[in-house]
Scaffold this active site. Sequence first.
Site, PDB file in Angstrom:
ATOM      1  CD  GLU A  47     -15.744  48.874 -81.816  1.00  0.00           C
ATOM      2  OE1 GLU A  47     -16.225  49.961 -81.832  1.00  0.00           O
ATOM      3  OE2 GLU A  47     -15.451  48.010 -80.522  1.00  0.00           O
ATOM      4  N   PRO A  48     -15.061  43.326 -84.451  1.00  0.00           N
ATOM      5  CG  PRO A  48     -15.714  41.931 -86.149  1.00  0.00           C
ATOM      6  CD  PRO A  48     -16.188  43.025 -85.391  1.00  0.00           C
ATOM      7  N   GLY A  49     -11.960  41.711 -83.992  1.00  0.00           N
ATOM      8  CA  GLY A  49     -10.766  41.984 -84.419  1.00  0.00           C
ATOM      9  C   GLY A  49      -9.943  40.478 -84.642  1.00  0.00           C
ATOM     10  NE  ARG A  62      -3.563  36.598 -77.462  1.00  0.00           N
ATOM     11  CZ  ARG A  62      -4.115  35.282 -77.021  1.00  0.00           C
ATOM     12  NH1 ARG A  62      -3.685  34.081 -77.672  1.00  0.00           N
ATOM     13  NH2 ARG A  62      -5.153  35.285 -76.504  1.00  0.00           N
ATOM     14  CB  CYS A 118      17.566  35.826 -70.694  1.00  0.00           C
ATOM     15  SG  CYS A 118      18.851  35.699 -71.918  1.00  0.00           S
ATOM     16  CD  GLU A 119      10.853  36.458 -68.447  1.00  0.00           C
ATOM     17  OE1 GLU A 119      11.334  37.409 -68.816  1.00  0.00           O
ATOM     18  OE2 GLU A 119       9.527  36.685 -68.386  1.00  0.00           O
ATOM     19  CE1 TYR A 174      -5.788  42.668 -79.764  1.00  0.00           C
ATOM     20  CE2 TYR A 174      -6.893  40.499 -79.816  1.00  0.00           C
ATOM     21  CZ  TYR A 174      -6.877  41.668 -79.967  1.00  0.00           C
ATOM     22  OH  TYR A 174      -8.102  42.420 -80.048  1.00  0.00           O
TER      23      TYR A 174
HETATM   24  N1  LLP Z   1     -13.461  46.610 -79.520  1.00  0.00           N
HETATM   25  C1  LLP Z   1     -12.930  47.181 -78.247  1.00  0.00           C
HETATM   26  C2  LLP Z   1     -13.660  48.268 -77.498  1.00  0.00           C
HETATM   27  C3  LLP Z   1     -12.075  46.429 -77.551  1.00  0.00           C
HETATM   28  O1  LLP Z   1     -11.430  46.757 -76.675  1.00  0.00           O
HETATM   29  C4  LLP Z   1     -11.507  45.271 -78.354  1.00  0.00           C
HETATM   30  C5  LLP Z   1     -10.210  44.407 -77.472  1.00  0.00           C
HETATM   31  C6  LLP Z   1     -12.166  44.826 -79.693  1.00  0.00           C
HETATM   32  C7  LLP Z   1     -13.031  45.599 -80.262  1.00  0.00           C
HETATM   33  C8  LLP Z   1     -11.873  43.755 -80.425  1.00  0.00           C
HETATM   34  O2  LLP Z   1     -11.754  42.524 -79.760  1.00  0.00           O
HETATM   35  P1  LLP Z   1     -11.645  41.086 -80.372  1.00  0.00           P
HETATM   36  O3  LLP Z   1     -12.555  40.870 -81.354  1.00  0.00           O
HETATM   37  O4  LLP Z   1     -10.004  41.319 -81.034  1.00  0.00           O
HETATM   38  O5  LLP Z   1     -11.606  39.916 -79.236  1.00  0.00           O
HETATM   39  N2  LLP Z   1      -4.490  41.227 -76.247  1.00  0.00           N
HETATM   40  C9  LLP Z   1      -5.744  40.447 -75.652  1.00  0.00           C
HETATM   41  C10 LLP Z   1      -6.886  40.802 -76.271  1.00  0.00           C
HETATM   42  C11 LLP Z   1      -7.327  42.248 -75.608  1.00  0.00           C
HETATM   43  C12 LLP Z   1      -8.396  42.495 -76.284  1.00  0.00           C
HETATM   44  C13 LLP Z   1      -8.587  44.263 -76.023  1.00  0.00           C
HETATM   45  N3  LLP Z   1      -9.828  44.845 -76.734  1.00  0.00           N
HETATM   46  C14 LLP Z   1      -5.123  39.292 -76.208  1.00  0.00           C
HETATM   47  O6  LLP Z   1      -4.181  38.692 -76.777  1.00  0.00           O
HETATM   48  O7  LLP Z   1      -6.052  38.143 -76.218  1.00  0.00           O
END
Ligand code: LLP
Length: 478
Positions: free
Chosen positions: A331-333, A375, A406-407, A436
């Site tokens: 599950e890459p995002g 971030r 304002c921070e 993100y």
């Molecule tokens: N699968 C699950 C169950 C997850 O919890 C996550 C991310 C992903 C896949 C995708 O992960 P990725 O490939 O995008 O790293 N807001 C934070 C990142 C939080 C990630 C939460 N879960 C940031 O901006 O770095």
Amino acid sequence: MRDEQHEPSVDAAAAAPAVAAPAQAAPEPDGDPRGVWSTSVRRGPDGSLSVGGIDVRELAAEHGTPAYVLDEADLRARARGYADAFAAAFGPEAGMAGADVYYAGKAFLSVAVARWVHEEGLRVDTATGGELAVALRAGVPGEAIGLHGNNKSDAELATALEHGVGRIVVDSLPEIEKVAGAARRLGVRAPVLVRVTTGVHAGGHEFIATAHEDQKFGLSLASGAAAKALEEILARPELELLGLHSHIGSQILDLAGFEVAARAVLGLRADVARRSGHLMPEIDLGGGYGISYTGHDGVPPTPAEIAATLAGAVRRACADLGTPVPRISVEPGRSIVGPSALTLYTVGTVKEVALDDGGRRTYVSVDGGMSDNIRPALYQAEYTAALASRAPAAEVVRSRVVGKHCESGDIVVHNVALPADVADGDLLAVPATGAYGRSMASNYNMVPRPPVLAVRDGRARVLVRRETVEDLLALDEG
Ligand code: LLP
């Protein structure tokens, strides 16, 4: 970077890197998919940047700033790169049982993006009813969608099952009854995975493996909660147990933690098969592959390297356990959408301040900030920035890019070398903001959120329009 998911900071300014850290300039765009810029970013003869074949000055003039600029061809290529790499490493010729890549929509989701990644061969992972609604609106078939979440509502579960989602990832013991109830009411069987916490946490450059977890996700392997959940699920005719799920962290550059986690979940799969005779067909190894944000923070693994590493780990573990290999999903995002977008800002106030070490720092204020990229404030995340609208006419100086909120923790780039002549009206580009950024954006200080523009072959189109103050006032009942 610190462990992002577990230790958010409240005072980013205090935790910012030491003032004496040398400021480095953004690398020049060079079309390298491992770089910080999306592959179509170029610097023209007059020094301005273009992306998707469009000069950023044209984008700013037409759509205003700040704006997220998403390189469609780059995003599609990354999605396709994952689909192809996993198909090759997990195909029958490799002695494996196949693989599915789910794009983690939490990184950034819009109708067009869901459609594109699906067209390029990916499925879509959603974490809420809202993300699920976007994927469905995009026409992604239910069976190609997964639903996650540690606190899914009955309504979310019902919607997921009504649309025939391919899997629901069960995150707790009480949820088993919830999912079974929703399935019973609809007269369907719910396909489920069980999220297992293996004790492996990764992020940044290293991973740690511990026996105890003190966090909200999943069912612990060490405590026996995962085994208990599996037993309960197997006893429920409304539930179809597809497999196990493990997600170890985010922004991971060193893949070693995945092998440890894979071994742990494959071991549990083998145990359950021995005890119950049910050999789960699938294992999901989560997402979390890191990217380069500054060009000075390590070389990210390619999809081919990731797929080969995971395939080797699964093959070895299954051989040791004497069980057939399962189908694998990931599950890459971040690593799909992160490098595909940059944020375009217009510079306003520029101010030089004296530092305690006798040096000086130039504060470059832009027309966005922590509302479009939380971030740096939340995780001390490092970014870089480059003058985007012209060639510099001066040497670089130690600079900090800050927003308009304002921070004092409203920092976009902590420490970067920018030309000393950066001035009011210049355009600044911050690369690698696709993941993100918009998805965690806020309206702090009643600042409307920027648009997401897709660029490709010299044309731009608005994927998500800019919010207006009128949009914000429309929510206010007065
Ligand atoms: N699968 C699950 C169950 C997850 O919890 C996550 C991310 C992903 C896949 C995708 O992960 P990725 O490939 O995008 O790293 N807001 C934070 C990142 C939080 C990630 C939460 N879960 C940031 O901006 O770095």
